[in-house]
Design a protein around this motif. Structure first.
Motif, PDB file in Angstrom:
ATOM      1  N   HIS A  62       0.763  -1.208   0.266  1.00  0.00           N
ATOM      2  CA  HIS A  62       0.105   0.177   0.052  1.00  0.00           C
ATOM      3  C   HIS A  62       0.962   1.201  -0.010  1.00  0.00           C
ATOM      4  O   HIS A  62       0.604   2.247   0.764  1.00  0.00           O
ATOM      5  CB  HIS A  62      -0.998  -0.067   1.243  1.00  0.00           C
TER       6      HIS A  62
ATOM      7  N   ALA B   3      -2.062   2.912  -5.150  1.00  0.00           N
ATOM      8  CA  ALA B   3      -2.736   3.899  -4.212  1.00  0.00           C
ATOM      9  C   ALA B   3      -2.895   5.368  -5.029  1.00  0.00           C
ATOM     10  O   ALA B   3      -3.795   5.967  -5.009  1.00  0.00           O
ATOM     11  CB  ALA B   3      -2.250   3.740  -2.936  1.00  0.00           C
TER      12      ALA B   3
ATOM     13  N   SER C 235      -4.029  -2.968  -2.878  1.00  0.00           N
ATOM     14  CA  SER C 235      -3.861  -1.684  -2.314  1.00  0.00           C
ATOM     15  C   SER C 235      -4.562  -0.711  -3.067  1.00  0.00           C
ATOM     16  O   SER C 235      -5.416   0.193  -2.545  1.00  0.00           O
ATOM     17  CB  SER C 235      -2.402  -1.299  -2.268  1.00  0.00           C
TER      18      SER C 235
ATOM     19  N   GLU D 246      -7.718   1.216  -1.256  1.00  0.00           N
ATOM     20  CA  GLU D 246      -7.857   2.822  -1.241  1.00  0.00           C
ATOM     21  C   GLU D 246      -9.089   3.270  -1.594  1.00  0.00           C
ATOM     22  O   GLU D 246      -9.652   4.127  -1.090  1.00  0.00           O
ATOM     23  CB  GLU D 246      -6.583   3.123  -2.200  1.00  0.00           C
TER      24      GLU D 246
ATOM     25  N   GLY E  80       3.979   1.621   2.821  1.00  0.00           N
ATOM     26  CA  GLY E  80       3.095   0.395   3.121  1.00  0.00           C
ATOM     27  C   GLY E  80       3.978  -0.971   2.843  1.00  0.00           C
ATOM     28  O   GLY E  80       4.969  -1.012   3.461  1.00  0.00           O
TER      29      GLY E  80
ATOM     30  N   TYR F  54      -0.646   2.473   5.394  1.00  0.00           N
ATOM     31  CA  TYR F  54       0.347   3.341   4.485  1.00  0.00           C
ATOM     32  C   TYR F  54       1.673   2.906   5.262  1.00  0.00           C
ATOM     33  O   TYR F  54       2.757   3.281   4.598  1.00  0.00           O
ATOM     34  CB  TYR F  54       0.032   4.731   4.417  1.00  0.00           C
TER      35      TYR F  54
END
Lengths: 259, 259
Positions: A46, A78, A117, A121, B45, B112
């Motif tokens: 992420h 993301a 991710s 998001e 992340g 994150y």
């Protein structure tokens, strides 16, 4: 009813065949806007870009695929979703789909997955979101056998909605058959990666490593994504971004703290 | 009893004052080996390095800090943990601690967070793991007020163990007082980031963006990490890497699929 607006992204990059297939599949359901990385971002987890600049380019990779608009972005998956929602789309999309990833994101791989991710998001932003992955790493993998199931899942997500705080992690087994595949709702299998580092020496004498490894399944359950995939089913794991382990709170409250 | 072996890592890089403080705090509890990124990796992340080479360097940033050994690594925090476990440590560590991060990793920030990705990576490997973050982004932040609580939490984790499948996300409020801070076990607060992209033009006329944004708390609960921190408490959120939303499985099973 107006056509649903579908934001499409991925982590393999905007030219990846898996993304192009997903655009074509979504085109038959709604209006498609693409915001995807300009280069592969696999394994990015992420990640977001906070210490670097971001570039966006309006492009058309293949007009036949039929997206309303396509943007390539220098950032992570993301980042693509954030930019899509805040800067590029005129209105909030009805759905965000990510993929189709070239390779599995089942089990613990969800943690490392750029594909997921992006979906997460969007989920954090309150947008129904689904990540799709095909268990075939090949660039020339055949995405067609999953088409009907992908469209079914997306149509159900639009009609029924996805529970709040949840995004879907869909993995599709590799097959060359045209037979429609069954679909199972599953839990994430327990597993990890047994890494091995391949140690080498560069031409100028410097040691370096490549990360390699083998997937190790630690779960015999028959309700897992790995089990479903091994039987030729498509797996759907409802995935959440509230990471709180509620069951552990009571035990931690017995710790001797503040002494 | 032999001294516990503690693997220390972070995402701000091996020279970050928060890491150096954590090494000193851990030195009073066990033997410390450091494997940390050679440059800042914030916002990474759970990224891992799969398409690039990894370099490791044995270094000593400050002998006074008292680590048994220190390695800097060109990869992400998750890479550092993998390399530490597979290549650099003689035996499985008794604990992995990550941080002290320069900045909060409470609430949705856990998603994150490179700091937490390192702890989660160790957790996946079955090693008790804790991420520590100070709610102060300053490079010269004062980490001392958190020392007693950090050591208490680490000692309890070693004595009591951490529940399987769980790692701890510890956030420490900013304070200059010497008074020991209370500690609360919490759940992750619901929140998101209201991003704004700062659009600029480069000297050669190319448009680019900076990702900026404001944290938006969407949760009035008094059992959250944000609430505890706002009252001056240290928050501990038990955090899991099985992302399955079990409560959503039943609802998804009502979807019309395989039609």
């Amino acid at each position: 009813m107006a056509k649903p607006l579908i934001l499409v992204t991925n982590d393999d990059g905007i030219t990846a065949p898996g993304l192009r297939a997903l655009i074509r599949f979504m085109k038959e359901i709604g209006d498609v806007v693409v915001v995807a990385p300009d280069s592969p971002q696999s394994g990015m987890g992420h990640a977001i870009t906070i210490d670097n600049t971001l570039y966006i380019k309006k492009i058309t990779v293949d007009p036949k695929d039929g997206a309303l608009a396509e943007y390539s972005c220098s950032g992570t998956p993301a980042d693509c979703v954030k930019l899509g929602l805040r800067e590029l789309l005129d209105r909030k999309p009805d759905l965000c789909v990510s993929g189709i990833n070239h390779g599995s994101n089942s089990s613990i791989n969800v943690i490392y997955s750029g594909t997921m991710s992006a979906a997460i998001e969007a989920g954090i932003e309150g947008i129904p979101a689904i990540g799709f992955s095909l268990c075939d790493y090949g660039w020339n993998a055949n995405f067609e056998p999953g088409k009907e199931a992908i469209q079914q899942i997306v149509r159900q997500a639009i009609v029924q909605g996805i529970p709040k705080g949840v995004v879907l992690n869909v993995n599709i087994p590799k097959t060359d058959s045209d037979t429609p595949m069954g679909i199972k709702v599953c839990r994430q299998a327990r597993a990890n990666w047994k890494e091995e580092f391949d140690k080498r020496t560069s031409p100028n004498g410097k040691e370096y490593y490549w990360l390699t490894g083998e997937f190790e399944l630690l779960d015999n359950g028959e309700d897992t994504d790995e089990f479903a995939l091994s039987k030729g089913y498509i797996s759907i794991v409802p995935t959440q971004f509230d990471l709180t382990a509620y069951h552990a709170i009571q035990q931690l409250n017995t710790w001797k703290l503040n002494a």
